[in-house]
Write a protein that holds these residues in place. Structure first.
Motif, PDB file in Angstrom:
ATOM      1  N   GLY A   1      -0.371  32.545  22.268  1.00  7.31           N
ATOM      2  CA  GLY A   1      -1.551  32.129  21.678  1.00  7.31           C
ATOM      3  C   GLY A   1      -1.535  32.285  20.018  1.00  7.31           C
ATOM      4  N   ILE A   2      -0.285  32.148  19.644  1.00  5.65           N
ATOM      5  CA  ILE A   2       0.075  32.066  18.087  1.00  5.65           C
ATOM      6  C   ILE A   2       0.181  30.884  17.726  1.00  5.65           C
ATOM      7  CG2 ILE A   2       1.442  32.727  16.140  1.00  5.65           C
ATOM      8  CD1 ILE A   2       2.172  35.549  17.669  1.00  5.65           C
ATOM      9  N   GLY A   3      -0.409  30.095  16.768  1.00  6.59           N
ATOM     10  CA  GLY A   3      -0.368  28.942  16.499  1.00  6.59           C
ATOM     11  C   GLY A   3      -0.252  28.758  14.904  1.00  6.59           C
ATOM     12  N   ILE A   4       0.787  28.063  14.051  1.00  8.61           N
ATOM     13  CA  ILE A   4       0.966  28.086  12.684  1.00  8.61           C
ATOM     14  C   ILE A   4       1.357  26.869  12.366  1.00  8.61           C
ATOM     15  CG2 ILE A   4       2.196  29.161  10.836  1.00  8.61           C
ATOM     16  CD1 ILE A   4       2.936  31.544  12.623  1.00  8.61           C
ATOM     17  N   ARG A   5       0.831  26.331  11.518  1.00 10.58           N
ATOM     18  CA  ARG A   5       1.318  25.159  10.552  1.00 10.58           C
ATOM     19  C   ARG A   5       0.891  25.047   9.163  1.00 10.58           C
ATOM     20  NH1 ARG A   5      -1.379  22.085  13.607  1.00 10.58           N
ATOM     21  NH2 ARG A   5      -3.156  21.366  12.246  1.00 10.58           N
ATOM     22  N   ILE A   6       1.684  24.668   8.403  1.00 12.93           N
ATOM     23  CA  ILE A   6       1.786  24.733   6.832  1.00 12.93           C
ATOM     24  C   ILE A   6       2.079  23.062   6.310  1.00 12.93           C
ATOM     25  CG2 ILE A   6       2.438  25.718   4.722  1.00 12.93           C
ATOM     26  CD1 ILE A   6       3.645  28.136   6.328  1.00 12.93           C
ATOM     27  N   GLU A   7       0.798  22.710   5.554  1.00 11.66           N
ATOM     28  CA  GLU A   7       1.081  21.284   5.348  1.00 11.66           C
ATOM     29  C   GLU A   7       0.534  21.080   3.887  1.00 11.66           C
ATOM     30  OE1 GLU A   7      -1.129  17.161   6.685  1.00 11.66           O
ATOM     31  OE2 GLU A   7      -2.059  19.065   7.040  1.00 11.66           O
ATOM     32  N   ASP A   8       1.472  20.259   3.119  1.00 14.72           N
ATOM     33  CA  ASP A   8       1.254  20.015   1.802  1.00 14.72           C
ATOM     34  C   ASP A   8       1.431  18.438   1.555  1.00 14.72           C
ATOM     35  OD1 ASP A   8       0.795  22.168  -0.078  1.00 14.72           O
ATOM     36  OD2 ASP A   8       2.729  23.037   0.773  1.00 14.72           O
ATOM     37  N   ASP A   9       0.752  17.863   0.548  1.00 15.33           N
ATOM     38  CA  ASP A   9       0.802  16.519   0.307  1.00 15.33           C
ATOM     39  C   ASP A   9       1.736  16.485  -0.760  1.00 15.33           C
ATOM     40  OD1 ASP A   9      -1.212  16.459   2.155  1.00 15.33           O
ATOM     41  OD2 ASP A   9      -2.781  16.023   0.485  1.00 15.33           O
ATOM     42  N   VAL A  10       3.021  15.503  -0.464  1.00 17.77           N
ATOM     43  CA  VAL A  10       3.763  15.325  -1.528  1.00 17.77           C
ATOM     44  C   VAL A  10       4.244  14.069  -2.041  1.00 17.77           C
ATOM     45  CG1 VAL A  10       6.383  15.876  -1.758  1.00 17.77           C
ATOM     46  CG2 VAL A  10       5.076  17.349  -0.191  1.00 17.77           C
ATOM     47  N   LEU A  11       4.433  13.737  -3.290  1.00 19.10           N
ATOM     48  CA  LEU A  11       4.669  12.380  -4.097  1.00 19.10           C
ATOM     49  C   LEU A  11       6.121  12.310  -4.280  1.00 19.10           C
ATOM     50  CD1 LEU A  11       3.925  10.158  -5.603  1.00 19.10           C
ATOM     51  CD2 LEU A  11       3.620  11.774  -7.528  1.00 19.10           C
TER      52      LEU A  11
ATOM     53  N   ARG B   1       0.926  -1.256   0.118  1.00 20.00           N
ATOM     54  CA  ARG B   1       0.010  -0.044   0.025  1.00 20.00           C
ATOM     55  C   ARG B   1       0.735   1.262   0.013  1.00 20.00           C
ATOM     56  NH1 ARG B   1      -4.480  -0.120   4.556  1.00 20.00           N
ATOM     57  NH2 ARG B   1      -4.737   1.887   3.881  1.00 20.00           N
ATOM     58  N   LEU B   2       2.175   1.251   0.567  1.00 16.07           N
ATOM     59  CA  LEU B   2       2.914   2.270   0.577  1.00 16.07           C
ATOM     60  C   LEU B   2       3.088   2.785  -0.880  1.00 16.07           C
ATOM     61  CD1 LEU B   2       5.829   1.995   3.056  1.00 16.07           C
ATOM     62  CD2 LEU B   2       4.293   3.778   2.995  1.00 16.07           C
ATOM     63  N   ILE B   3       3.219   2.044  -1.805  1.00 15.08           N
ATOM     64  CA  ILE B   3       3.762   2.503  -3.373  1.00 15.08           C
ATOM     65  C   ILE B   3       2.356   2.647  -4.074  1.00 15.08           C
ATOM     66  CG2 ILE B   3       5.039   2.092  -5.425  1.00 15.08           C
ATOM     67  CD1 ILE B   3       6.617   2.415  -2.757  1.00 15.08           C
ATOM     68  N   LYS B   4       2.101   3.979  -4.540  1.00 20.47           N
ATOM     69  CA  LYS B   4       0.802   4.093  -5.150  1.00 20.47           C
ATOM     70  C   LYS B   4       0.973   4.058  -6.526  1.00 20.47           C
ATOM     71  CE  LYS B   4      -0.850   5.412  -1.106  1.00 20.47           C
ATOM     72  NZ  LYS B   4       0.204   5.453  -0.066  1.00 20.47           N
ATOM     73  N   SER B   5      -0.244   3.052  -7.049  1.00 12.29           N
ATOM     74  CA  SER B   5      -0.371   3.074  -8.557  1.00 12.29           C
ATOM     75  C   SER B   5      -0.720   4.230  -9.121  1.00 12.29           C
ATOM     76  CB  SER B   5      -1.136   1.824  -8.868  1.00 12.29           C
ATOM     77  OG  SER B   5      -2.511   2.196  -8.470  1.00 12.29           O
ATOM     78  N   GLU B   6      -0.698   4.412 -10.553  1.00 16.38           N
ATOM     79  CA  GLU B   6      -1.194   5.595 -11.279  1.00 16.38           C
ATOM     80  C   GLU B   6      -2.845   5.765 -11.166  1.00 16.38           C
ATOM     81  OE1 GLU B   6       0.608   7.716 -12.923  1.00 16.38           O
ATOM     82  OE2 GLU B   6       2.309   6.899 -12.334  1.00 16.38           O
ATOM     83  N   GLY B   7      -3.370   4.658 -11.019  1.00 11.18           N
ATOM     84  CA  GLY B   7      -4.887   4.727 -10.517  1.00 11.18           C
ATOM     85  C   GLY B   7      -4.962   5.422  -9.270  1.00 11.18           C
TER      86      GLY B   7
ATOM     87  N   PRO C   1      10.014   6.065  -5.086  1.00 14.56           N
ATOM     88  CA  PRO C   1       8.774   6.612  -5.743  1.00 14.56           C
ATOM     89  C   PRO C   1       7.530   5.954  -5.765  1.00 14.56           C
ATOM     90  CG  PRO C   1      10.904   6.307  -7.164  1.00 14.56           C
ATOM     91  CD  PRO C   1      11.258   5.580  -5.828  1.00 14.56           C
ATOM     92  N   GLY C   2       6.613   6.712  -5.810  1.00 12.70           N
ATOM     93  CA  GLY C   2       4.976   6.046  -5.547  1.00 12.70           C
ATOM     94  C   GLY C   2       4.804   6.539  -4.146  1.00 12.70           C
ATOM     95  N   GLN C   3       5.522   6.666  -3.354  1.00 10.07           N
ATOM     96  CA  GLN C   3       4.955   7.079  -1.754  1.00 10.07           C
ATOM     97  C   GLN C   3       4.577   8.285  -1.747  1.00 10.07           C
ATOM     98  OE1 GLN C   3       8.838   6.347   0.377  1.00 10.07           O
ATOM     99  NE2 GLN C   3       8.275   4.179   0.655  1.00 10.07           N
ATOM    100  N   VAL C   4       3.593   8.628  -0.929  1.00 14.94           N
ATOM    101  CA  VAL C   4       2.972  10.092  -0.935  1.00 14.94           C
ATOM    102  C   VAL C   4       2.971  10.402   0.688  1.00 14.94           C
ATOM    103  CG1 VAL C   4       1.018  11.408  -1.086  1.00 14.94           C
ATOM    104  CG2 VAL C   4       1.307   9.612  -2.748  1.00 14.94           C
ATOM    105  N   LEU C   5       3.581  11.344   1.073  1.00 13.40           N
ATOM    106  CA  LEU C   5       3.679  11.792   2.384  1.00 13.40           C
ATOM    107  C   LEU C   5       3.292  13.175   2.814  1.00 13.40           C
ATOM    108  CD1 LEU C   5       7.470  12.129   3.572  1.00 13.40           C
ATOM    109  CD2 LEU C   5       6.841  11.681   1.322  1.00 13.40           C
ATOM    110  N   THR C   6       2.699  13.722   3.715  1.00 10.51           N
ATOM    111  CA  THR C   6       2.613  14.905   4.316  1.00 10.51           C
ATOM    112  C   THR C   6       3.856  15.720   4.633  1.00 10.51           C
ATOM    113  OG1 THR C   6       2.134  14.549   6.468  1.00 10.51           O
ATOM    114  CG2 THR C   6       0.325  14.478   4.877  1.00 10.51           C
ATOM    115  N   ILE C   7       3.907  16.834   4.540  1.00  5.61           N
ATOM    116  CA  ILE C   7       4.954  17.777   5.173  1.00  5.61           C
ATOM    117  C   ILE C   7       4.423  18.821   5.675  1.00  5.61           C
ATOM    118  CG2 ILE C   7       7.071  19.163   4.911  1.00  5.61           C
ATOM    119  CD1 ILE C   7       7.628  16.443   4.181  1.00  5.61           C
TER     120      ILE C   7
END
Length: 436
Positions: free
Chosen positions: A403-413, A168-174, A372-378
């Motif tokens: 009281g300042i809270g900051i997070r920036i997240e993307d999905d990376v292949l 499941r770690l390696i994602k297919s094109e589908g 290659p094919g793994q997807v993870l968040t940063i």
């Protein structure tokens, strides 16, 4: 997709050899009294079958002379289907889902032994369904008792997770096509949120605007409870009350993604409600943004899964020292984890059928290698929790930061050449998220 499900089963059967794999569908979850949640299939079960009904069992028996893929399902029952929805039934389980044999679920105890008696082990995850655990253990113990007479049968139970989850770690094109769709829908929702956020509106209004787009564009709904956190609420990592009225000097942290045909997106952005950062907000935001950029740069084949986190921690710690929120040698602060009052979570998790997707992060002492094919968040962040008490050797926190809270997240292949940011369509540069 049926071709792909079949290929996955064939791949798993090649790995389990003379074993038999048994997979149980997810149970129905009760919302209250006799009202149930919308059904969501177990991810492993869905990955192998595409079958989306409860009360089902999939059996993989690569050693069986006739039946390698067997489904046990709820039989057709027109009276019950009027109340709870259509059932595939036994015949369609073969025709639509490609099972070599299909039986009513109530025949499991009768039919299952023929798929176990020649197996050398049972691949089954002993999960939270205690009743079904007992069913499998009863069959296993019965076969163990008769093993001396037959000379065949399972002599062990092994969790299929380590084998299946590495697949499941390696994602297919589908799979990637579905994840791109989930990302595109969430991108549209986040960009809309940036435009409609204003002082005086409530967090739940922004949540509603986003989740409207999720469903309007064909998503199943949110991938997880949407986090729409203004002001100090952004310092609560899994804040989901979403009921505060936003003020002009607040930051708004939105962590929200959608599920599209079971595959998920996961995006976080933080921006000023009133359109302009305060000096303190901007200073912390720029540190988090730089940490995220440098962490993303570490996503490439051959690198350790931990490399993005290590890079993010270094940038965040350095920035906190420059602002006077930490003091000391950077390497020592990192080794002693003095940054943790301000950054208490990891930078990444796998993403796919599950938001925190299946797959090992480490094998013994060795971290997972990115492929290659793994997807993870940063997703690095900084959170100046109002009640934070820094270590004794660290400075007191000036109230202007609290009281300042900051997070920036993307999905990376992970790609053969490096990486692709699937969620790059949501702005994150200072000049892009400041609106006035």
């Amino acid at each position: 997709m049926q071709t792909e499900y079949r290929q996955r089963r064939e791949q798993l059967m090649a790995k389990i050899g003379n074993g038999t794999g048994i997979f149980r569908s997810a149970p129905m979850a009760v919302m209250h009294n006799d009202v149930e949640y919308v059904y969501r299939q177990d991810s492993d079960f869905f990955y192998l079958t595409g079958f989306n009904e409860p009360e089902a069992v999939a059996v993989l028996a690569p050693h069986h002379s006739e039946h390698r893929f067997i489904l046990f399902v709820q039989p057709k029952d027109l009276e019950k289907e009027v109340w709870t929805g259509y059932r595939c039934g036994v015949d369609a389980a073969k025709e639509i889902y490609g099972a070599d044999a299909a039986y009513p679920i109530h025949e499991l105890d009768e039919k299952l032994p023929q798929y176990l008696e020649k197996a050398d082990r049972i691949y089954y995850h002993l999960g939270r369904d205690r009743s079904f655990n007992e069913t499998i253990l009863t069959h296993y113990q019965k076969l163990l008792r008769t093993y001396p007479k037959r000379g065949t049968g399972p002599i062990g139970i092994e969790d299929p997770g380590p084998i299946l989850h590495s697949m499941r770690l390696i994602k297919s094109e589908g799979e990637l096509a579905l994840m791109r769709k989930a990302a595109d829908i969430a991108i549209e929702a986040h960009n809309h949120a940036l435009q409609v956020t204003a002082p005086g509106r409530y967090e739940y209004e922004i949540q509603a605007e986003m989740e409207h787009i999720f469903r309007l564009r064909g998503a199943m709904g949110p991938a997880y409870p949407s986090i729409v956190a203004s002001g100090a609420n952004a310092c609560v990592l899994h804040y989901i009350e979403n009921n505060r009225q936003m003020q002009s000097k607040d930051l708004l942290l939105i962590d929200a993604g959608c599920a599209y045909e079971y595959y998920n997106s996961d995006i976080t952005r933080t921006f000023p409600v009133g359109g302009k950062f305060t000096p303190e907000q901007k200073a912390l935001y720029e540190i988090v943004l730089e940490a995220q950029k440098q962490a993303i740069a570490q996503v490439k084949p051959g690198n350790s899964f931990h490399a993005p986190h290590e890079q993010a921690v270094r940038i965040l710690t350095t920035g906190l020292v420059e602002l006077g929120l930490l003091k000391g040698d950077i390497d020592t602060l990192i080794t002693e984890e003095k940054y943790k009052p301000f950054y208490m979570h990891r930078t990444s998790h796998w993403l796919g059928l599950d938001v925190h997707d299946a797959g090992a992060y480490q094998h013994g002492e060795h971290p997972q290698t990115l492929q290659p094919g793994q997807v993870l968040t940063i997703e690095p962040g900084i959170y100046i929790v109002p009640a934070t008490k820094p270590p004794e050797d660290q400075p007191e926190i000036d109230p202007r930061w609290l009281g300042i809270g900051i997070r920036i997240e993307d999905d990376v292949l992970v790609t053969p050449q490096g990486h692709e940011v699937l969620t790059a369509g949501v702005p994150k540069e200072v000049q892009e998220v400041e609106r006035f």
